[in-house]
Design an enzyme around this catalytic site. Sequence first.
Site, PDB file in Angstrom:
ATOM      1  N   GLN A  20       0.793  -1.222   0.000  1.00 60.93           N
ATOM      2  CA  GLN A  20       0.000   0.000   0.000  1.00 60.93           C
ATOM      3  C   GLN A  20       0.831   1.280   0.000  1.00 60.93           C
ATOM      4  O   GLN A  20       0.316   2.338  -0.330  1.00 60.93           O
ATOM      5  CB  GLN A  20      -0.959  -0.009   1.190  1.00 60.93           C
ATOM      6  CG  GLN A  20      -1.987  -1.127   1.100  1.00 60.93           C
ATOM      7  CD  GLN A  20      -2.947  -1.131   2.267  1.00 60.93           C
ATOM      8  OE1 GLN A  20      -2.683  -1.754   3.295  1.00 60.93           O
ATOM      9  NE2 GLN A  20      -4.064  -0.453   2.133  1.00 60.93           N
ATOM     10  N   ARG A  77       3.819  -0.220  13.010  1.00 60.66           N
ATOM     11  CA  ARG A  77       3.447  -1.529  12.464  1.00 60.66           C
ATOM     12  C   ARG A  77       3.596  -1.482  10.946  1.00 60.66           C
ATOM     13  O   ARG A  77       2.895  -0.717  10.281  1.00 60.66           O
ATOM     14  CB  ARG A  77       2.011  -1.882  12.854  1.00 60.66           C
ATOM     15  CG  ARG A  77       1.487  -3.165  12.244  1.00 60.66           C
ATOM     16  CD  ARG A  77       0.114  -3.535  12.806  1.00 60.66           C
ATOM     17  NE  ARG A  77      -0.384  -4.762  12.217  1.00 60.66           N
ATOM     18  CZ  ARG A  77      -1.312  -4.835  11.259  1.00 60.66           C
ATOM     19  NH1 ARG A  77      -1.864  -3.733  10.770  1.00 60.66           N
ATOM     20  NH2 ARG A  77      -1.695  -5.999  10.777  1.00 60.66           N
ATOM     21  N   HIS A 121       0.937  -9.300   4.535  1.00 55.47           N
ATOM     22  CA  HIS A 121      -0.196  -8.395   4.372  1.00 55.47           C
ATOM     23  C   HIS A 121      -0.597  -8.441   2.896  1.00 55.47           C
ATOM     24  O   HIS A 121      -0.529  -7.444   2.177  1.00 55.47           O
ATOM     25  CB  HIS A 121       0.154  -6.991   4.854  1.00 55.47           C
ATOM     26  CG  HIS A 121      -1.024  -6.123   5.190  1.00 55.47           C
ATOM     27  ND1 HIS A 121      -1.170  -5.481   6.399  1.00 55.47           N
ATOM     28  CD2 HIS A 121      -2.114  -5.788   4.463  1.00 55.47           C
ATOM     29  CE1 HIS A 121      -2.302  -4.773   6.398  1.00 55.47           C
ATOM     30  NE2 HIS A 121      -2.891  -4.949   5.227  1.00 55.47           N
ATOM     31  N   ASN A 165      -1.840 -10.805   8.420  1.00 59.66           N
ATOM     32  CA  ASN A 165      -2.830  -9.760   8.594  1.00 59.66           C
ATOM     33  C   ASN A 165      -4.157 -10.210   7.979  1.00 59.66           C
ATOM     34  O   ASN A 165      -4.225 -10.496   6.778  1.00 59.66           O
ATOM     35  CB  ASN A 165      -2.400  -8.465   7.906  1.00 59.66           C
ATOM     36  CG  ASN A 165      -3.477  -7.395   8.015  1.00 59.66           C
ATOM     37  OD1 ASN A 165      -3.721  -6.860   9.096  1.00 59.66           O
ATOM     38  ND2 ASN A 165      -4.172  -7.101   6.909  1.00 59.66           N
ATOM     39  N   GLU A 166      -5.190 -10.290   8.782  1.00 63.81           N
ATOM     40  CA  GLU A 166      -6.552 -10.528   8.309  1.00 63.81           C
ATOM     41  C   GLU A 166      -6.676 -11.684   7.323  1.00 63.81           C
ATOM     42  O   GLU A 166      -7.038 -11.469   6.155  1.00 63.81           O
ATOM     43  CB  GLU A 166      -7.121  -9.247   7.682  1.00 63.81           C
ATOM     44  CG  GLU A 166      -7.168  -8.072   8.629  1.00 63.81           C
ATOM     45  CD  GLU A 166      -7.947  -6.884   8.055  1.00 63.81           C
ATOM     46  OE1 GLU A 166      -8.289  -6.905   6.869  1.00 63.81           O
ATOM     47  OE2 GLU A 166      -8.232  -5.946   8.813  1.00 63.81           O
ATOM     48  N   ASN A 296      -8.134  -5.872  14.292  1.00 63.81           N
ATOM     49  CA  ASN A 296      -8.413  -4.737  13.405  1.00 63.81           C
ATOM     50  C   ASN A 296      -9.907  -4.491  13.436  1.00 63.81           C
ATOM     51  O   ASN A 296     -10.692  -5.409  13.218  1.00 63.81           O
ATOM     52  CB  ASN A 296      -7.989  -5.050  11.967  1.00 63.81           C
ATOM     53  CG  ASN A 296      -6.478  -5.113  11.805  1.00 63.81           C
ATOM     54  OD1 ASN A 296      -5.726  -4.867  12.752  1.00 63.81           O
ATOM     55  ND2 ASN A 296      -6.038  -5.454  10.614  1.00 63.81           N
ATOM     56  N   GLU A 373      -5.258  -2.159  13.992  1.00 63.30           N
ATOM     57  CA  GLU A 373      -5.755  -1.184  13.016  1.00 63.30           C
ATOM     58  C   GLU A 373      -7.095  -0.649  13.469  1.00 63.30           C
ATOM     59  O   GLU A 373      -7.971  -1.408  13.895  1.00 63.30           O
ATOM     60  CB  GLU A 373      -5.992  -1.814  11.616  1.00 63.30           C
ATOM     61  CG  GLU A 373      -4.758  -2.119  10.837  1.00 63.30           C
ATOM     62  CD  GLU A 373      -5.073  -2.722   9.470  1.00 63.30           C
ATOM     63  OE1 GLU A 373      -6.156  -2.429   8.906  1.00 63.30           O
ATOM     64  OE2 GLU A 373      -4.229  -3.485   8.974  1.00 63.30           O
ATOM     65  N   TRP A 420      -4.846   3.290  11.689  1.00 59.67           N
ATOM     66  CA  TRP A 420      -4.735   3.035  10.253  1.00 59.67           C
ATOM     67  C   TRP A 420      -5.251   4.283   9.567  1.00 59.67           C
ATOM     68  O   TRP A 420      -6.438   4.564   9.670  1.00 59.67           O
ATOM     69  CB  TRP A 420      -5.545   1.812   9.823  1.00 59.67           C
ATOM     70  CG  TRP A 420      -5.310   1.570   8.361  1.00 59.67           C
ATOM     71  CD1 TRP A 420      -6.003   2.105   7.306  1.00 59.67           C
ATOM     72  CD2 TRP A 420      -4.257   0.791   7.790  1.00 59.67           C
ATOM     73  NE1 TRP A 420      -5.445   1.711   6.116  1.00 59.67           N
ATOM     74  CE2 TRP A 420      -4.370   0.901   6.385  1.00 59.67           C
ATOM     75  CE3 TRP A 420      -3.210   0.028   8.339  1.00 59.67           C
ATOM     76  CZ2 TRP A 420      -3.474   0.258   5.519  1.00 59.67           C
ATOM     77  CZ3 TRP A 420      -2.343  -0.609   7.472  1.00 59.67           C
ATOM     78  CH2 TRP A 420      -2.487  -0.491   6.073  1.00 59.67           C
ATOM     79  N   TRP A 428      -6.270  -0.842  -1.852  1.00 64.32           N
ATOM     80  CA  TRP A 428      -6.651  -2.088  -2.514  1.00 64.32           C
ATOM     81  C   TRP A 428      -7.575  -1.840  -3.714  1.00 64.32           C
ATOM     82  O   TRP A 428      -7.233  -1.040  -4.578  1.00 64.32           O
ATOM     83  CB  TRP A 428      -7.216  -3.066  -1.474  1.00 64.32           C
ATOM     84  CG  TRP A 428      -6.277  -3.250  -0.316  1.00 64.32           C
ATOM     85  CD1 TRP A 428      -6.455  -2.842   0.988  1.00 64.32           C
ATOM     86  CD2 TRP A 428      -4.954  -3.848  -0.349  1.00 64.32           C
ATOM     87  NE1 TRP A 428      -5.351  -3.168   1.754  1.00 64.32           N
ATOM     88  CE2 TRP A 428      -4.431  -3.776   0.967  1.00 64.32           C
ATOM     89  CE3 TRP A 428      -4.168  -4.440  -1.344  1.00 64.32           C
ATOM     90  CZ2 TRP A 428      -3.153  -4.270   1.302  1.00 64.32           C
ATOM     91  CZ3 TRP A 428      -2.917  -4.941  -1.007  1.00 64.32           C
ATOM     92  CH2 TRP A 428      -2.424  -4.851   0.302  1.00 64.32           C
TER      93      TRP A 428
HETATM   94  C1  GBH Z   1      -7.899  -3.503   6.530  1.00 58.13           C
HETATM   95  O1  GBH Z   1      -8.845  -4.299   5.924  1.00 58.13           O
HETATM   96  C2  GBH Z   1      -6.575  -3.825   5.911  1.00 58.13           C
HETATM   97  O2  GBH Z   1      -5.749  -4.556   6.790  1.00 58.13           O
HETATM   98  C3  GBH Z   1      -5.854  -2.614   5.378  1.00 58.13           C
HETATM   99  O3  GBH Z   1      -4.835  -3.016   4.531  1.00 58.13           O
HETATM  100  C4  GBH Z   1      -6.846  -1.679   4.732  1.00 58.13           C
HETATM  101  O4  GBH Z   1      -6.223  -0.621   4.066  1.00 58.13           O
HETATM  102  C5  GBH Z   1      -7.763  -1.165   5.797  1.00 58.13           C
HETATM  103  O5  GBH Z   1      -8.351  -2.208   6.504  1.00 58.13           O
HETATM  104  C6  GBH Z   1      -8.858  -0.259   5.295  1.00 58.13           C
HETATM  105  O6  GBH Z   1      -9.714  -0.943   4.438  1.00 58.13           O
HETATM  106  O7  GBH Z   1     -17.325  -7.842   3.312  1.00 58.13           O
HETATM  107  O8  GBH Z   1     -19.317  -7.113   4.426  1.00 58.13           O
HETATM  108  O9  GBH Z   1     -17.525  -7.894   5.694  1.00 58.13           O
HETATM  109  C7  GBH Z   1     -10.156  -4.131   6.372  1.00 58.13           C
HETATM  110  C8  GBH Z   1     -11.037  -4.980   5.517  1.00 58.13           C
HETATM  111  C9  GBH Z   1     -13.123  -3.928   5.935  1.00 58.13           C
HETATM  112  C10 GBH Z   1     -12.961  -6.229   5.310  1.00 58.13           C
HETATM  113  C11 GBH Z   1     -14.565  -4.107   6.241  1.00 58.13           C
HETATM  114  C12 GBH Z   1     -14.397  -6.396   5.634  1.00 58.13           C
HETATM  115  C13 GBH Z   1     -16.522  -5.285   5.719  1.00 58.13           C
HETATM  116  C14 GBH Z   1     -17.310  -5.573   4.502  1.00 58.13           C
HETATM  117  N1  GBH Z   1     -12.363  -5.134   6.031  1.00 58.13           N
HETATM  118  N2  GBH Z   1     -15.105  -5.148   5.435  1.00 58.13           N
HETATM  119  S1  GBH Z   1     -17.883  -7.226   4.482  1.00 58.13           S
END
Ligand code: GBH
Length: 469
Positions: A20, A77, A121, A165-166, A296, A373, A420, A428
Amino acid sequence: MSPRTFPESFVWGAATAAYQIEGAATEGGRGPSIWDTFSRTPGRTFEGHTGDVAADHYHRWREDVALMVELGLDSYRLSISWPRVQPGGTGELNAEGVAFYRELLDALIAEGINPVVTLYHWDLPQELEDAGGWTNRDTAYAFADYARAMARALGDRVEVWTTLNEPWCTAYLGYASGVHAPGRSDPAAALTAAHHLNLAHGLAGAAIRAELGEETNVSITLNLHVTRPADPESSADLEAAHRVNLVGNHVFLGPLLDGSYPVELRELTARITDWSFVLPGDLGLIRQRVDILGVNYYSTNYVRHRRAGETGGGSGGHGAGAASPWVALDDVEFLDPAGPLTAMGWNIEPEGLYELLTALDNAYDGLPLMVTENGAAFEDEVGPDGEVDDPSRVDYLRAHLGAVARAMEDGADVRGYFVWSLLDNFEWAYGYAKRFGIIRVDYDTQQRTPKSSARWYAELVRTGQLPDA
Ligand code: GBH
């Protein structure tokens, strides 16, 4: 209400991720990742944006460290780009890539800023994806080898290692809804990937500790979903929320912290997979000591059970037309978010963070937690003198930190908080259209400008006191 005071030992940080911010996608011996491939595929990201240049952090990291010093951060981080240090994902390391991170970590440590390093990540080396990516069990072993190599190369500089990460996003957005790289839409592949990610975490944690000693801090960061029933009186809606918890949260929490996948999850997904990708011994490998669970948190979900004969309904923020990331939940409808929203269209519910932290504390009895985050995208406006006043972001951060403080008062062992993000960056699939930074990046000039939220955060870091509005 009087200001809340955080403990002296509380870690104040900011977070970023390699793809990113770094740019320099073809420089310094870096190999291609799935995000290079995905973002260069027409139609995948907003206006075809890529991370080729991003915030040019690869060349400007000294300036970025200086900004962190200005903010007074205790910790930073960051993530290591796997294809920068091991271009094909296996075999020889790229010395130039390793040197980049070594220098960066040294500069941070020299300034008293503790690095929290995430090994993955989302930027998988493309060569590994060509062999099946996270659906291929070998990827988990490759990841453990990479983790061991990083522990060996950088170990004395890193206090906390975060494996992944996630993994929710990797598995479900990457392999089910396809809105993230590698852009596949195959529910069985997503569940296979989820298991291999869990396995990768376990193998990597063991490898890091074999290299650096049993006491080495290993963590993983999850995006756990706080999901509410549309109608709290409806048992069908409550059951829908429960299923979201199984597919979204317990698919990771179960093996990582309880040593098993919930039977209900296996039953719920039986139409999709027989779970034969779980081999004897895997659950023992996955359940390593988790020294800190990274959390997060951005927002909540509201769900209802789709009654017989109903179709359609809200996209629940998945994006119109995209397949759902929620495998095996065809009868669960995600409501379109209501109430105050961020520029992402995500609802603003600080209470969700309080609930999440206290629920984890109750379920896992004192498990150390870290908010790795939290933050928000808003439509920032640049003033006549180039300044960026972002009171909405300040409000968001203040409210969420209030929730963290309350969770701590109620017993949750929250060790730190990372906003964050440090910088505006490549969001993304949304490219550069969404800005999460407390520092603005002008993508034409690469000039950095701390927003008013950065000054607000610096004051908080300095005093440890969360002011009222
Ligand atoms: C994070 O992802 C990432 O770690 C980071 O890289 C990114 O820039 C940041 O957040 C901001 O987006 O599909 O209905 O569940 C967070 C990703 C955001 C994924 C909320 C799930 C909810 C929509 N999450 N999202 S749903």
